[in-house]
Design a protein around this motif. Structure first.
Motif, mmCIF file in Angstrom:
data_model
loop_
_atom_site.group_PDB
_atom_site.id
_atom_site.type_symbol
_atom_site.label_atom_id
_atom_site.label_comp_id
_atom_site.label_asym_id
_atom_site.label_seq_id
_atom_site.Cartn_x
_atom_site.Cartn_y
_atom_site.Cartn_z
ATOM 1 N N GLU A 201 0.787 -1.079 -0.215
ATOM 2 C CA GLU A 201 -0.001 -0.035 0.366
ATOM 3 C C GLU A 201 1.003 0.998 -0.011
ATOM 4 N N SER B 198 1.022 4.724 0.781
ATOM 5 C CA SER B 198 0.651 6.037 1.802
ATOM 6 C C SER B 198 1.126 7.722 1.637
ATOM 7 N N LEU C 228 -1.105 -0.408 8.618
ATOM 8 C CA LEU C 228 -1.113 0.915 7.459
ATOM 9 C C LEU C 228 -0.738 1.784 8.223
ATOM 10 N N SER D 143 1.545 10.302 6.591
ATOM 11 C CA SER D 143 2.082 9.123 6.826
ATOM 12 C C SER D 143 2.911 9.426 7.831
#
Lengths: 297, 403
Positions: free
Chosen positions: B246, B248, B297, B373
């Protein structure tokens, strides 16, 4: 060799930080072991993209021929871009004056040529192989060292530098000197050279050379120093621990012809690297600090 | 052989630089020319402090102003000594030094006991989560090696440590000048059953990078052959070729097509590896993005709750913009709320919402322009810390620990 991994990781992180924070960074390259290790680290850091830096050599005109041929070979081998700025040109133009004398050192004169190169080319970050264990003023300098418009270091007002977060923001005209191998010692450099099989100029390994004794140190016979009747020319088995100008770098007696041999020699040495080989640091108690405040690398 | 970085913190004249000189000297790490350069020719006394005080003003005034780094080796490891100033006014330099330390030696002069500065050093250790702490009670020779002096100071400091939740603090009675309990056990302190400073340093372990949650902050990106080639260091966890990852903040998924470490291909990259990830994705990857797995995450937000230590002469201004730099990304931000300040004496949180000045600690809310992030520092240190930069002077004005 876990410690080499840590030092390598730290240096590679710094190189990559420089790449995104600056528009025109450059590696200061002298042909010595520290800047050669920098080039290796930069190649490794940016593989497979290719390093976004060119090399800058401040040519004092007093170089060891072996260092120059090594430089040209390295540039060709790895397809690098090299800019050369010459101290001799500045002397010829009359901007700086050669000190003359028996051993005419151009060490201090380099700062002027370096600043000119920075201004003309718009280099905003100069990456150098300076190490904190070399000298007491270097031991105080940050990894990202902000220099004012004249290249001067302000040792009493350095920015805080936290963890591995480097603040490269500068005003117009300022530049940054970056020292990715700050925390490496001479021994670490050699262990890394051995591990990574990095080629260095032949000067670093034992060879026969004509020298004179000058203030107790072995100085190579060259066209740049003025030899007179009082000097006794001897042929000695020597190598260099540091490579600077022929006029300010002394050789040491040695039989170490391999990386392993050099490492053993360093472990057993009783004298520090620059203490043994540099004629320019011992000028005064604050020799390096003064030069750095005037733009020296 | 590994590396341990330790910082020495002490008041002026507590003998900090002498201790460092002693460590270098006794471990045989001082070369002849360097020892010669610190010996006063007239008196023939070695001033061990001159080894670290590298600037002219420091030697003239006999104080440490900024951090100096020194190095030595034992058979087990390489040591990096971070010699930092004790003066209150140079706290910013102490924080600079301490941010890179795995361990802290806090020096206390046996004649003076725990002072305001000692408590400040403990607060900094707590702020930066330094877990290996040795309190070296120095100049024991000046108090006739009295056990009661040692015990009183130990009890005093332990109160401080307890209120800051610093555990397993080690106490060693020493004389750096004479060498008692620095490198060799002292026979003058028979009542002390513990070990030397050097013994404890050898036993300390540098903190390991977290190995469970994968984080890869992107430092450099290049687009080629339909792939994003991303350079960075894995700061936590592990990633493998074939993983779906993923990007971010909130940029969607990517597939790891290939990994290189240095010049070679690798099936995986783990915490501590400087790596190159070849990502296949329709979403552009940018410098400063954080790559992770979808199951854990990082936090993606415009609001950051943090502890800060202010480092610039100009006090914090909630009306002013700052740059916030986390990993390889900076954004404009405001310090929107000062929640409370931390009293440097009592360590209590004070409801004092007035300005935060240099060397003060506070809890704040930072509001950023770009979505960032990050992680709590306690979970993943590398992605849980940041700096604030003054937008005019470009000075690094605060250390930020994300809560």
């Amino acid at each position: 060799m876990n410690h080499l991994n840590t030092l390598e990781r730290e240096a590679i992180h710094i190189f990559r930080e420089v790449a995104w924070q600056f528009t025109k960074p450059v590696i200061l390259f002298s042909g010595g072991k520290d800047s050669t290790v920098l080039v290796h680290l930069a190649r490794k850091a940016f593989y497979p993209i290719g390093m976004p830096f060119s090399l800058l050599h401040i040519d004092t005109g007093h170089n060891f021929p072996e260092a120059l041929s090594f430089r040209d070979k390295l540039v060709k081998q790895f397809n690098l871009k090299l800019t050369i700025n010459s101290v001799q040109e500045a002397i010829t133009a009359g901007t700086v004056v050669d000190v003359g004398g028996k051993i005419p050192s151009r060490n201090v004169l380099q700062s002027h040529t370096l600043m000119k190169a920075i201004l003309t080319n718009g280099f905003d970050a100069c990456i150098g192989g300076g190490r904190r264990d070399e000298e007491k003023a270097r031991a105080k300098e940050r990894i990202f060292s902000i220099r004012d418009k004249n290249g001067g270091w302000q040792p009493y007002n350095q920015r805080p530098e936290l963890w591995n977060i480097y603040n490269g923001m500068i005003h117009e005209g300022e530049n940054v000197r970056v020292f990715p191998i700050s925390n490496w010692s001479e021994l670490d450099v050699w262990q890394y050279v051995l591990r990574e099989d990095i080629e260095l100029p032949s000067l670093y390994y034992a060879h026969e050379r004509q020298c004179i004794r000058y203030n107790g140190k072995l100085l190579a016979v060259s066209e740049y120093i003025n030899i007179d009747d009082t000097d006794k020319i001897i042929t000695a088995n020597v190598r260099y621990r540091t490579v600077g100008d022929m006029t300010c770098t002394a050789a040491i007696e040695s039989t170490a012809k391999t990386n392993e041999g050099v490492i053993e020699e360093i472990i057993n040495a009783t004298v520090s690297e620059r203490g043994q080989t540099r004629l320019d640091d011992n000028i005064s108690d604050a020799g390096m600090e003064d030069r750095k405040m005037k733009g020296y690398f | 052989m590994d590396i341990l970085r330790f910082i020495t913190a002490g008041n002026i004249d507590d003998g900090k630089s002498t201790l460092i000189g002693r460590l270098l000297f006794d471990t045989g790490n001082l070369k002849q020319d360097v020892s010669d350069s610190i010996v006063n020719i007239e008196t023939n006394n070695a001033n061990l402090a001159f080894i670290t005080d590298g600037l002219r003003s420091e030697r003239e005034q006999g104080i440490t102003i900024d951090v100096a780094y020194k190095y030595f080796y034992t058979s087990e490891r390489k040591y990096i000594i971070i010699d930092a100033p004790g003066h209150l006014q140079y706290t910013k330099n102490l924080v600079t030094g301490a941010s890179g330390a795995d361990a802290m030696i806090i020096l206390i002069d046996a004649c003076n006991g725990v002072t305001e500065q000692t408590r400040r050093h403990a607060l900094i250790a707590s702020f930066l989560s330094i877990r290996n702490i040795v309190v070296a009670i120095n100049k024991m020779d000046a108090v006739n090696y009295e056990e009661t002096v040692f015990n009183t100071i130990k009890k005093n400091f332990q109160n401080t440590a307890d209120s800051l939740l610093l555990d397993s603090v080690i106490y060693v009675p020493i004389s750096a000048l004479i060498g008692d309990n620095v490198f060799v056990n002292s026979d003058k302190i028979a009542w002390y059953s513990g070990d030397t400073i050097m013994h404890y340093l050898n036993k300390f372990q540098p903190p390991l990078m977290p190995d469970n949650i994968f984080r890869f902050p992107v430092q450099i990106v290049s687009f080629s052959n339909g792939m994003y080639i991303c350079l960075g260091t894995v700061v936590s966890g592990i990633v493998s070729v074939g993983d779906v990852v993923e990007i971010s903040p909130e940029k969607g998924k990517a597939k790891v097509i290939n990994i290189t470490i240095g010049f070679f291909d690798s099936e995986t990259a783990k915490a501590g590896d400087f790596a190159c990830l070849y990502l296949s994705t329709i979403n552009p990857v940018e410098v400063g993005d954080v790559i992770s797995h979808a199951i854990d995450l990082p936090i993606c937000s415009h609001e950051i709750e943090a502890k800060i230590c202010w480092l610039e002469e100009t006090p914090l201004n909630t009306e002013m913009d700052y740059y916030l730099q986390i990993n390889s990304k900076d954004t404009l931000c405001r310090i929107s709320i000062i929640k409370h300040k931390i009293n440097p004496e009592s360590f209590h949180e004070e409801d004092n919402k007035t300005q935060v000045s240099i060397n003060e600690f506070a809890k704040v809310t930072i509001t950023t322009n770009d979505m960032m992030s990050f992680d709590p520092f306690s979970l993943i240190p590398s992605t849980g810390r940041a700096i604030l930069i003054n937008t005019e002077t470009f000075y690094t004005c605060a250390a930020v620990i994300i809560e």
